[in-house]
Design a protein around this motif. Structure first.
Motif, PDB file in Angstrom:
ATOM      1  N   CYS A   1      17.002  46.298  48.328  1.00 39.52           N
ATOM      2  CA  CYS A   1      18.389  45.857  48.520  1.00 39.52           C
ATOM      3  C   CYS A   1      19.346  46.609  47.598  1.00 39.52           C
ATOM      4  CB  CYS A   1      18.486  44.354  48.246  1.00 39.52           C
ATOM      5  SG  CYS A   1      20.177  43.736  48.299  1.00 39.52           S
TER       6      CYS A   1
ATOM      7  N   CYS B   1       7.028  33.152  52.268  1.00 39.96           N
ATOM      8  CA  CYS B   1       7.432  34.160  51.272  1.00 39.96           C
ATOM      9  C   CYS B   1       6.417  34.183  50.130  1.00 39.96           C
ATOM     10  CB  CYS B   1       8.818  33.819  50.722  1.00 39.96           C
ATOM     11  SG  CYS B   1       9.286  34.831  49.315  1.00 39.96           S
TER      12      CYS B   1
ATOM     13  N   CYS C   1      16.221  44.420  53.358  1.00 42.45           N
ATOM     14  CA  CYS C   1      15.305  43.321  53.033  1.00 42.45           C
ATOM     15  C   CYS C   1      14.375  42.990  54.187  1.00 42.45           C
ATOM     16  CB  CYS C   1      16.098  42.091  52.610  1.00 42.45           C
ATOM     17  SG  CYS C   1      17.399  41.623  53.763  1.00 42.45           S
ATOM     18  N   GLU C   2      14.955  42.789  55.350  1.00 41.70           N
ATOM     19  CA  GLU C   2      14.107  42.399  56.487  1.00 41.70           C
ATOM     20  C   GLU C   2      13.205  43.553  56.918  1.00 41.70           C
ATOM     21  OE1 GLU C   2      15.687  39.705  59.328  1.00 41.70           O
ATOM     22  OE2 GLU C   2      14.545  40.590  60.966  1.00 41.70           O
TER      23      GLU C   2
ATOM     24  N   CYS D   1      11.832  42.803  49.062  1.00 43.10           N
ATOM     25  CA  CYS D   1      13.210  42.691  49.574  1.00 43.10           C
ATOM     26  C   CYS D   1      14.219  42.943  48.454  1.00 43.10           C
ATOM     27  CB  CYS D   1      13.436  41.324  50.208  1.00 43.10           C
ATOM     28  SG  CYS D   1      13.191  39.941  49.072  1.00 43.10           S
TER      29      CYS D   1
ATOM     30  N   CYS E   1      10.183  43.494  54.365  1.00 42.92           N
ATOM     31  CA  CYS E   1       9.450  42.252  54.039  1.00 42.92           C
ATOM     32  C   CYS E   1       8.063  42.289  54.672  1.00 42.92           C
ATOM     33  CB  CYS E   1      10.229  41.038  54.542  1.00 42.92           C
ATOM     34  SG  CYS E   1       9.314  39.501  54.297  1.00 42.92           S
TER      35      CYS E   1
ATOM     36  N   ALA F   1      17.632  38.542  49.094  1.00 39.99           N
ATOM     37  CA  ALA F   1      17.165  37.874  50.321  1.00 39.99           C
ATOM     38  C   ALA F   1      16.130  36.808  49.984  1.00 39.99           C
ATOM     39  CB  ALA F   1      16.580  38.908  51.272  1.00 39.99           C
TER      40      ALA F   1
ATOM     41  N   LEU G   1      14.817  37.246  57.690  1.00 43.85           N
ATOM     42  CA  LEU G   1      15.791  37.153  56.602  1.00 43.85           C
ATOM     43  C   LEU G   1      17.229  37.281  57.098  1.00 43.85           C
ATOM     44  CD1 LEU G   1      13.759  39.268  54.031  1.00 43.85           C
ATOM     45  CD2 LEU G   1      13.968  36.781  54.128  1.00 43.85           C
TER      46      LEU G   1
END
Ligand code: SF4
Ligand code: F3S
Ligand code: FES
Length: 244
Positions: free
Chosen positions: A165, A155, A218-219, A161, A222, A177, A228
């Motif tokens: 969100c 990260c 989020c995923e 993310c 990313c 996340a 995530l």
């Protein structure tokens, strides 16, 4: 050899200086010629160099490592330095990441938010015995566990993310996340001696894992493609078990 004509790009940028009380958020459009291998980072530098030296945006590494160039690119959070204009339509609209403190134009202060998050979640190894015995050898860890930790440690705290969100827009203390990923990372680390109850205290509520509404943004956004969803699901199972 006819190499074809370079495309003209129209780049719309949301401009605003929060420190200038006479300024209001407004769009400005810049037209430039696309160059081979051009990224949004290069395009923004081009604009700053040839059209408007006051344009604010952040970058450090230009290689998707530092996380500082995240912005909203045609409605989606992403890294400017990793976005090739050739993959984008002729018209590109850029805005700063929401949620974070705006410095000006496309520049936001993610560092403050991330620091607060790391302090709140205490994202470091907790081991009281280690404090008493610095010479103790680090305990062995299964290679699969080390790999998993390494994967989650990728990260870059870019904030994509968080910006992607919906929950954070409604619940400002939600750890997002990025925070849940960090907790999952420490939870699987055998060197971290925090108890289940201590973890529950950190993320076993609506600002933690039970606030996540599985919106999945989020995923999707990313840039490091971290897993995530599976980590949030793992944490949720753990927290439900602890909370029973
Ligand atoms: Fe960026 Fe991904 Fe880390 Fe979120 S989890 S801050 S999107 S690298
Ligand atoms: Fe937000 Fe991701 Fe959960 S987008 S609601 S943290 S699944
Ligand atoms: Fe570092 Fe883009 S400039 S990630």
């Amino acid at each position: 050899m006819n190499k074809g004509k370079a495309r003209k790009l129209r780049i719309n940028i949301l401009r605003y200086d929060p420190n200038d009380k006479n300024d209001r958020p407004h769009m400005e459009t810049f037209e430039l010629e696309e160059a081979p291998g051009m990224t949004l980072f290069i395009a923004l530098n081009d604009i700053r160099e040839h059209y408007d030296a006051s344009l604010k945006f952040d970058f450090v590494c230009r290689a998707g490592i530092c996380g500082s160039c995240a912005m909203i690119i045609n409605g989606r959070p992403g890294l400017a330095c990793r976005t090739l204009t050739s993959k984008m339509p002729d018209e590109i609209t850029l805005a700063p990441l929401p949620v974070f403190e705006l410095i000006g134009d496309l520049s936001v202060f993610t560092g403050n938010w991330m620091r607060g998050l790391n302090e709140r979640l205490e994202t470091w190894i907790h081991d009281e015995q280690l404090k008493l015995d610095f010479n103790r050898l680090e305990e062995r860890m299964e290679p699969e566990t080390a790999e998993e930790i390494y994967e989650l440690d990728r990260c870059i705290e870019c904030g994509c993310c968080v910006a992607g969100c919906g929950t954070i827009q409604m619940r400002e203390d939600f750890v997002g996340a990025v925070g849940l990923n960090k907790i999952a990372r420490y939870r699987i680390d055998p060197r971290d001696k925090r108890s289940d109850e201590e973890y529950y205290e950190l993320v076993g509520d609506e600002n933690g894992v039970f606030g996540c509404m599985t919106l999945l943004g989020c995923e999707d956004v990313c840039p490091k493609e971290l897993p995530l969803q599976s980590k949030i699901a793992y944490l949720r199972r753990k927290m439900v078990a602890i909370g029973k």
